[in-house]
Scaffold this motif. Structure first.
Motif, short mmCIF file in Angstrom:
data_model
loop_
_atom_site.label_atom_id
_atom_site.label_comp_id
_atom_site.label_asym_id
_atom_site.label_seq_id
_atom_site.Cartn_x
_atom_site.Cartn_y
_atom_site.Cartn_z
N LEU A 50 3.70 -1.91 3.37
CA LEU A 50 2.64 -2.78 2.86
C LEU A 50 2.35 -2.49 1.38
O LEU A 50 2.09 -3.40 0.59
CB LEU A 50 1.38 -2.62 3.70
CG LEU A 50 1.42 -3.29 5.08
CD1 LEU A 50 0.29 -2.79 5.96
CD2 LEU A 50 1.33 -4.82 4.94
N ARG A 51 2.40 -1.21 1.02
CA ARG A 51 2.18 -0.87 -0.39
C ARG A 51 3.30 -1.43 -1.27
O ARG A 51 3.05 -1.93 -2.38
CB ARG A 51 2.06 0.65 -0.55
CG ARG A 51 1.54 1.08 -1.93
CD ARG A 51 1.41 2.59 -2.05
NE ARG A 51 2.72 3.25 -2.06
CZ ARG A 51 2.89 4.55 -2.32
NH1 ARG A 51 1.84 5.33 -2.56
NH2 ARG A 51 4.10 5.07 -2.30
N ILE A 52 4.53 -1.33 -0.77
CA ILE A 52 5.67 -1.89 -1.51
C ILE A 52 5.50 -3.40 -1.69
O ILE A 52 5.71 -3.95 -2.78
CB ILE A 52 6.99 -1.59 -0.77
CG1 ILE A 52 7.30 -0.09 -0.81
CG2 ILE A 52 8.15 -2.40 -1.36
CD1 ILE A 52 8.46 0.32 0.09
N GLN A 53 5.07 -4.07 -0.60
CA GLN A 53 4.90 -5.52 -0.67
C GLN A 53 3.79 -5.91 -1.66
O GLN A 53 3.94 -6.87 -2.42
CB GLN A 53 4.57 -6.07 0.73
CG GLN A 53 4.28 -7.56 0.75
CD GLN A 53 5.41 -8.39 0.16
OE1 GLN A 53 6.57 -8.03 0.28
NE2 GLN A 53 5.07 -9.51 -0.48
N SER A 54 2.69 -5.15 -1.69
CA SER A 54 1.61 -5.47 -2.63
C SER A 54 2.05 -5.24 -4.07
O SER A 54 1.57 -5.89 -5.00
CB SER A 54 0.37 -4.63 -2.31
OG SER A 54 0.64 -3.25 -2.45
N ASN A 55 2.99 -4.33 -4.25
CA ASN A 55 3.56 -4.11 -5.58
C ASN A 55 4.37 -5.34 -6.02
O ASN A 55 4.27 -5.80 -7.16
CB ASN A 55 4.44 -2.88 -5.57
CG ASN A 55 5.16 -2.65 -6.89
OD1 ASN A 55 4.52 -2.53 -7.93
ND2 ASN A 55 6.48 -2.61 -6.85
N PHE A 56 5.18 -5.88 -5.08
CA PHE A 56 5.96 -7.07 -5.39
C PHE A 56 5.07 -8.27 -5.72
O PHE A 56 5.39 -9.09 -6.57
CB PHE A 56 6.87 -7.45 -4.21
CG PHE A 56 8.02 -6.49 -4.03
CD1 PHE A 56 8.57 -5.81 -5.10
CD2 PHE A 56 8.57 -6.28 -2.76
CE1 PHE A 56 9.64 -4.94 -4.94
CE2 PHE A 56 9.64 -5.42 -2.59
CZ PHE A 56 10.16 -4.74 -3.68
N SER A 57 3.92 -8.35 -5.02
CA SER A 57 3.03 -9.50 -5.23
C SER A 57 2.18 -9.35 -6.48
O SER A 57 1.50 -10.30 -6.89
CB SER A 57 2.12 -9.68 -4.01
OG SER A 57 1.25 -8.57 -3.86
N GLY A 58 2.16 -8.14 -7.07
CA GLY A 58 1.40 -7.92 -8.30
C GLY A 58 -0.09 -7.80 -8.09
O GLY A 58 -0.86 -7.93 -9.04
N ASN A 59 -0.52 -7.52 -6.86
CA ASN A 59 -1.96 -7.42 -6.56
C ASN A 59 -2.36 -5.94 -6.59
O ASN A 59 -2.20 -5.21 -5.62
CB ASN A 59 -2.25 -8.04 -5.19
CG ASN A 59 -3.73 -8.21 -4.95
OD1 ASN A 59 -4.53 -7.41 -5.40
ND2 ASN A 59 -4.09 -9.27 -4.24
N GLU A 60 -2.91 -5.51 -7.73
CA GLU A 60 -3.22 -4.09 -7.91
C GLU A 60 -4.36 -3.62 -7.01
O GLU A 60 -4.35 -2.48 -6.52
CB GLU A 60 -3.57 -3.81 -9.37
CG GLU A 60 -3.70 -2.33 -9.68
CD GLU A 60 -3.89 -2.05 -11.16
OE1 GLU A 60 -4.04 -0.87 -11.52
OE2 GLU A 60 -3.89 -3.00 -11.96
N GLU A 65 -5.77 -0.17 -2.30
CA GLU A 65 -6.33 -0.02 -0.96
C GLU A 65 -5.29 0.59 0.00
O GLU A 65 -5.58 1.52 0.75
CB GLU A 65 -6.80 -1.37 -0.42
CG GLU A 65 -8.05 -1.91 -1.12
CD GLU A 65 -8.45 -3.29 -0.62
OE1 GLU A 65 -7.76 -3.83 0.29
OE2 GLU A 65 -9.45 -3.83 -1.14
N TYR A 66 -4.07 0.05 -0.05
CA TYR A 66 -3.01 0.59 0.81
C TYR A 66 -2.63 2.01 0.40
O TYR A 66 -2.33 2.86 1.25
CB TYR A 66 -1.78 -0.32 0.78
CG TYR A 66 -1.94 -1.60 1.57
CD1 TYR A 66 -2.49 -1.59 2.85
CD2 TYR A 66 -1.53 -2.83 1.05
CE1 TYR A 66 -2.65 -2.75 3.58
CE2 TYR A 66 -1.68 -4.00 1.77
CZ TYR A 66 -2.24 -3.95 3.04
OH TYR A 66 -2.39 -5.12 3.76
N ASP A 67 -2.67 2.27 -0.91
CA ASP A 67 -2.32 3.60 -1.41
C ASP A 67 -3.32 4.64 -0.90
O ASP A 67 -2.93 5.74 -0.49
CB ASP A 67 -2.29 3.59 -2.93
CG ASP A 67 -1.87 4.92 -3.51
OD1 ASP A 67 -0.72 5.34 -3.26
OD2 ASP A 67 -2.70 5.56 -4.20
N ALA A 68 -4.62 4.29 -0.95
CA ALA A 68 -5.66 5.21 -0.47
C ALA A 68 -5.50 5.47 1.04
O ALA A 68 -5.60 6.61 1.50
CB ALA A 68 -7.05 4.65 -0.76
#
Length: 356
Positions: A50-60, A65-68
């Motif tokens: 999920l963190r990888i996917q949020s990186n692709f979408s550019g949503n910091e 949130e996923y990183d925490a």
């Protein structure tokens, strides 16, 4: 656990095949499922994706949130691994010896203190489970058996509040430990109640822990003088179809228990059982290689029983001839505090012989 592992396989397969959108739809529900059942290792897998996917979408914001959540899951998993390691380091010491090993008290108390802090810090079923297991053992080694019963009841309360996180074996384990404590406290009725609970949770037909529970139950009946009931339990165990598949040292243990049972029934005038023959003791010693090497554990019980049998047959000369060897045994194997009771009992045998 099966469903969560299946979800890991599916999302990884979909991602590797390029079906990223389908994988994302499954990921969120898979994460919620693994978090519900405290399957932390799988939660880490899902959060990484999920963190990888949020990186692709550019949503910091979503990425943070996923990183925490991922970092918390990793710390929780580290605590769970440590709790499992402590549990294994303790249980390995008692795998093939019945000696009490009080030298472990300091180490186990350290483990309990660490896990107690981790239990408060992380909402983890595994950390709590291993904490209750090790704390119970700590109390038993310290001979604080009522405290051991109390910690088992706390564990049972925790399990009853989180029934979706535990299986029957884990609940039964604490009933089994209560049975062990009531055995030492000689509280037959409470011990029998714990045994009935074990009977409900350990099916005779399929659960290997049934043999463990029956061994404690047998000890309870023997130590409280219920020898006829002990004979019923012994026959149930040794006639079980799975008895021949038990570990060799366990089968040896039951051979020793049979000797004690035979002696008790023979010596007990009120027993309604038919007299049982006492097996050849020398033959017995030849078929129990593991326990005759356990100098601080079962071998003590073997030596004591041998003296009892010689007393019963009035073979006093054989007892006298063994006293020098008994003195050497006590000096060599029973010098430290871990075997104080056995050392005192051996000393009493020497006094008995000295005073005829």
């Amino acid at each position: 656990l099966y469903q969560s592992n299946k979800n890991v396989f599916l999302v990884k397969t979909l991602t590797s095949l390029g079906a990223r959108n389908t994988a994302i739809k499954l990921l969120n529900s898979a994460l919620a499922h693994s978090e519900k059942y405290n399957i932390t290792s799988n939660s880490i897998e899902f959060l990484l994706l999920l963190r990888i996917q949020s990186n692709f979408s550019g949503n910091e914001k979503i990425y943070n949130e996923y990183d925490a959540k991922l970092k918390l899951a990793m710390k929780t998993f580290e605590a769970e691994c440590l709790a499992q390691e402590y549990n294994e380091r303790v249980t390995i010491k008692f795998a093939k010896s019945s000696a009490e090993q009080p030298e472990m008290i300091g180490t186990i108390e350290q483990y309990c203190n660490e896990l107690g802090l981790l239990k408060e810090k992380y909402d983890s079923k595994n950390v709590s489970y291993y904490y209750y297991r090790i704390q119970n053992l700590s109390y038993q080694i310290s001979r604080n058996y009522q405290a051991a019963v109390d910690i088992c009841e706390k564990a049972e309360n925790y399990i009853s509040k989180n029934p979706h996180l535990f299986n029957r074996n884990q609940l039964a384990e604490f009933s089994l430990q209560k049975l062990a404590c009531y055995l030492t406290l000689r509280e037959y009725e409470k011990g029998k109640d714990a045994a009935i609970k074990c009977e409900e949770l350990y099916p005779k037909e399929s659960n290997p822990n049934w043999f463990v529970y029956m061994e404690y139950y047998f000890y309870l009946t023997m130590h409280t003088g219920h020898f006829t009931e002990a004979e019923v339990l012994f026959n149930a165990v040794t006639s079980h179809p799975r008895f021949s598949f038990q570990p060799e040292h366990k089968k040896e243990s039951w051979k020793l228990l049979e000797l004690y049972l035979n002696f008790a029934l023979k010596s007990n005038a009120t027993s309604q059982s038919d007299p049982r023959s006492i097996p050849d003791f020398n033959k017995f010693l030849r078929v129990v290689p593991s326990y005759t090497k356990d100098k601080r554990g079962y071998n003590i019980a073997i030596v004591i029983l041998q003296i009892l049998l010689l007393l019963d047959s009035n073979d006093f000369s054989a007892i006298i001839s063994r006293m020098d060897a008994l003195r050497t045994y006590r000096t060599r194997y029973l010098r430290n505090s871990s075997n104080k009771q056995s050392a005192l009992f051996f000393r009493m045998l020497q006094i008995m012989e000295t005073n005829h």
